[in-house]
Design a protein around this motif. Structure first.
Motif, PDB file in Angstrom:
ATOM      1  N   LEU A   1       3.891  41.576 -18.909  1.00  7.45           N
ATOM      2  CA  LEU A   1       3.136  42.450 -19.804  1.00  7.45           C
ATOM      3  C   LEU A   1       2.142  41.648 -20.633  1.00  7.45           C
ATOM      4  CD1 LEU A   1       2.582  45.183 -21.141  1.00  7.45           C
ATOM      5  CD2 LEU A   1       4.487  44.710 -22.709  1.00  7.45           C
TER       6      LEU A   1
ATOM      7  N   SER B   1      -1.864  42.052 -20.518  1.00 11.70           N
ATOM      8  CA  SER B   1      -2.515  42.515 -21.741  1.00 11.70           C
ATOM      9  C   SER B   1      -3.652  41.591 -22.151  1.00 11.70           C
ATOM     10  CB  SER B   1      -1.490  42.626 -22.880  1.00 11.70           C
ATOM     11  OG  SER B   1      -0.500  43.588 -22.574  1.00 11.70           O
TER      12      SER B   1
ATOM     13  N   LEU C   1      -6.559  42.222 -19.747  1.00 13.08           N
ATOM     14  CA  LEU C   1      -7.163  43.501 -20.100  1.00 13.08           C
ATOM     15  C   LEU C   1      -7.979  43.385 -21.386  1.00 13.08           C
ATOM     16  CD1 LEU C   1      -7.415  46.546 -19.572  1.00 13.08           C
ATOM     17  CD2 LEU C   1      -5.265  46.855 -20.834  1.00 13.08           C
TER      18      LEU C   1
ATOM     19  N   VAL D   1      -6.189  50.369 -26.669  1.00 12.91           N
ATOM     20  CA  VAL D   1      -5.647  50.336 -25.309  1.00 12.91           C
ATOM     21  C   VAL D   1      -4.401  49.452 -25.244  1.00 12.91           C
ATOM     22  CG1 VAL D   1      -6.103  49.559 -22.954  1.00 12.91           C
ATOM     23  CG2 VAL D   1      -7.829  50.889 -24.178  1.00 12.91           C
ATOM     24  N   LEU D   2      -4.448  48.283 -25.900  1.00 13.24           N
ATOM     25  CA  LEU D   2      -3.281  47.398 -25.897  1.00 13.24           C
ATOM     26  C   LEU D   2      -2.073  48.081 -26.540  1.00 13.24           C
ATOM     27  CD1 LEU D   2      -4.588  43.812 -26.774  1.00 13.24           C
ATOM     28  CD2 LEU D   2      -4.074  44.791 -24.544  1.00 13.24           C
TER      29      LEU D   2
ATOM     30  N   ALA E   1      -1.531  51.367 -26.883  1.00 16.14           N
ATOM     31  CA  ALA E   1      -1.075  52.477 -26.038  1.00 16.14           C
ATOM     32  C   ALA E   1      -0.240  51.961 -24.880  1.00 16.14           C
ATOM     33  CB  ALA E   1      -2.282  53.270 -25.524  1.00 16.14           C
ATOM     34  N   LEU E   2      -0.707  50.871 -24.238  1.00 15.56           N
ATOM     35  CA  LEU E   2       0.060  50.261 -23.156  1.00 15.56           C
ATOM     36  C   LEU E   2       1.401  49.737 -23.664  1.00 15.56           C
ATOM     37  CD1 LEU E   2       0.315  49.184 -20.253  1.00 15.56           C
ATOM     38  CD2 LEU E   2      -0.958  47.140 -20.980  1.00 15.56           C
ATOM     39  N   GLY E   3       1.369  49.082 -24.821  1.00 16.04           N
ATOM     40  CA  GLY E   3       2.605  48.540 -25.384  1.00 16.04           C
ATOM     41  C   GLY E   3       3.605  49.626 -25.722  1.00 16.04           C
TER      42      GLY E   3
ATOM     43  N   ALA F   1       3.820  52.592 -24.368  1.00 17.28           N
ATOM     44  CA  ALA F   1       4.324  53.170 -23.128  1.00 17.28           C
ATOM     45  C   ALA F   1       5.433  52.303 -22.530  1.00 17.28           C
ATOM     46  CB  ALA F   1       3.179  53.344 -22.119  1.00 17.28           C
ATOM     47  N   VAL F   2       5.201  50.993 -22.482  1.00 20.45           N
ATOM     48  CA  VAL F   2       6.216  50.078 -21.947  1.00 20.45           C
ATOM     49  C   VAL F   2       7.434  50.043 -22.864  1.00 20.45           C
ATOM     50  CG1 VAL F   2       6.708  47.668 -21.361  1.00 20.45           C
ATOM     51  CG2 VAL F   2       4.509  48.689 -20.720  1.00 20.45           C
TER      52      VAL F   2
ATOM     53  N   THR G   1       2.903  42.567 -25.973  1.00 26.67           N
ATOM     54  CA  THR G   1       1.765  43.225 -26.623  1.00 26.67           C
ATOM     55  C   THR G   1       1.390  42.503 -27.905  1.00 26.67           C
ATOM     56  OG1 THR G   1       2.399  45.375 -25.702  1.00 26.67           O
ATOM     57  CG2 THR G   1       0.928  45.387 -27.609  1.00 26.67           C
TER      58      THR G   1
END
Length: 392
Positions: free
Chosen positions: A157, A161, A164, A179-180, A182-184, A186-187, A331
């Motif tokens: 991850l 990240s 990205l 974005v970071l 939101a991704l974090g 979600a994971v 993240t």
């Protein structure tokens, strides 16, 4: 080598910033969370600081600096104090929130004296441009290393990240932190669904801060607080005074900020934090670089983040604590990496001779460990080279 005049009077190449936009300021407001979040979670979860106290202190400070200066100006936890407190090395067996609040009050008094006496400006005049850039470079490298250490435990991850983030930074930057995060989230929800359940069940009620005045007379509190505050002073001078002034003049040369004003702001901010029962706070060059890299251009960025923290502290401190705990280490590490990367590239310009490079790189190397000691080493090295006592 450049004569030792006031380093701030030496012109430096100014970067060309993109125009200010609302989306840039909103995206950039999240740029400094890589530094803030780990300490925020640690103070609340490990040190037992009341969430409302720390969220109100940060929220009010961010709103004030955004309104007064009109630029993306960061407010961060004092790292040496935070590291010592979270490790419980200096405050074992003590009421940690009381110790931290008293450390903030002591810090506030010290920096107000430094500002009103002119001590901060006098000290700054004895540090050259190369020394200042060395401090900034060292702090950037330290943030990158801190980020990589977090990424090491969450490699897939974290690496994804970082890649990205670098792609998004090259396309304006304002989407990087949203974005970071939101991704974090979600994971984090996939890994720890129970935290999301705790978030949903947390009550929405008005919370008030928890002042620590009655606890300040407990045995050992003053001794521990003085030790924490004293350990932070050199680092604050390097990062929160010299570093932030240099970065402000590089990115926003029209803003009237000198070392005395930065010291005065640091003092007033910490008196307020201590009164609310919060830990010591400071400004930080890395935070400004991260906010600007992610699109922030005006004071709307800190005002937006400060408003969110203020409202969360008053009405949703439990929810925010659960939400912050949901972000994985990868993240948070990527956020720190972005902040450090943005800070280091700001020192890459201007040509230097061999002696100036020695001052820059030696100061940077020591500043990775401690910015305050880095300042001292840089000043001593430059003086020795100029007097021909030292040769390279």
């Amino acid at each position: 080598m450049t004569p030792s005049t006031d380093p701030h009077d030496i012109p430096a190449p100014q970067p060309t910033l993109s125009p200010a936009t609302w989306r840039g300021d909103l995206g950039g407001a999240l740029g400094d969370l890589g530094t803030l979040l780990p300490f925020l979670v640690g103070f609340i979860v490990l040190a037992g600081v009341h969430p409302t106290s720390i969220l109100l202190a940060f929220g009010l400070s961010l709103i004030t600096v955004g309104w007064r200066l009109g630029i993306p100006f960061p407010v961060q936890p004092m790292k040496a104090v935070g590291a010592a407190a979270l490790a419980s090395a200096a405050v074992a067996g003590q009421n940690m929130q009381a110790v931290l609040a008293l450390a903030a009050l002591i810090t506030g008094v010290f920096w107000l004296i430094a500002a009103w006496s002119g001590l901060a400006r006098w000290l700054a005049r004895h540090v050259s441009r190369d020394g200042i850039h060395g401090v900034v470079l060292g702090l950037g490298i330290a943030l990158i290393v801190a980020g990589l250490r977090r990424i090491e435990g969450d490699l897939l991850l974290g690496a994804a990240s970082v890649v990205l983030a670098l792609v998004l930074l090259g396309r304006g930057g304002w989407l990087t932190m949203p974005v970071l995060m939101a991704l974090g989230w979600a994971v984090g929800n996939w890994r720890q669904p129970e935290l999301l359940q705790a978030l949903a069940s947390a009550p929405w009620t008005l919370q008030l801060p928890a002042p620590q005045w009655p606890a300040l007379n407990q045995p050992g509190v003053w001794f521990a607080a003085i030790g924490l505050a004293a350990a932070q002073i050199p680092l604050t001078f390097g990062n929160a005074i010299l570093g932030i002034v240099a970065e402000t003049r590089r990115l926003f040369p029209a803003v009237a900020l000198d070392e005395n004003r930065a010291a005065r702001g640091t003092g007033l901010m910490n008196l307020m934090a201590g009164g609310l029962g919060a830990p010591p706070m400071c400004f930080g060059a890395g935070g400004m670089a991260a906010q600007v890299a992610c699109g922030a251009r005006t004071g709307r960025a800190p005002i937006f983040l400060g408003s969110v923290l203020l409202l969360a502290g008053l009405f949703a401190s439990g929810q925010l604590t659960a939400l912050l705990g949901l972000l994985p280490a990868g993240t948070l590490g990527a956020m720190l990496f972005v902040a450090g990367f943005s800070l280091t590239i700001g020192t890459a310009g201007s040509s230097r001779d061999k002696e100036a490079r020695a001052v820059l790189l030696t100061t940077a190397a020591v500043s990775v460990w401690n910015a305050g000691v880095g300042v001292v080493v840089g000043v001593v090295l430059e003086a020795g080279l100029r007097a021909r006592v030292m040769r390279i």
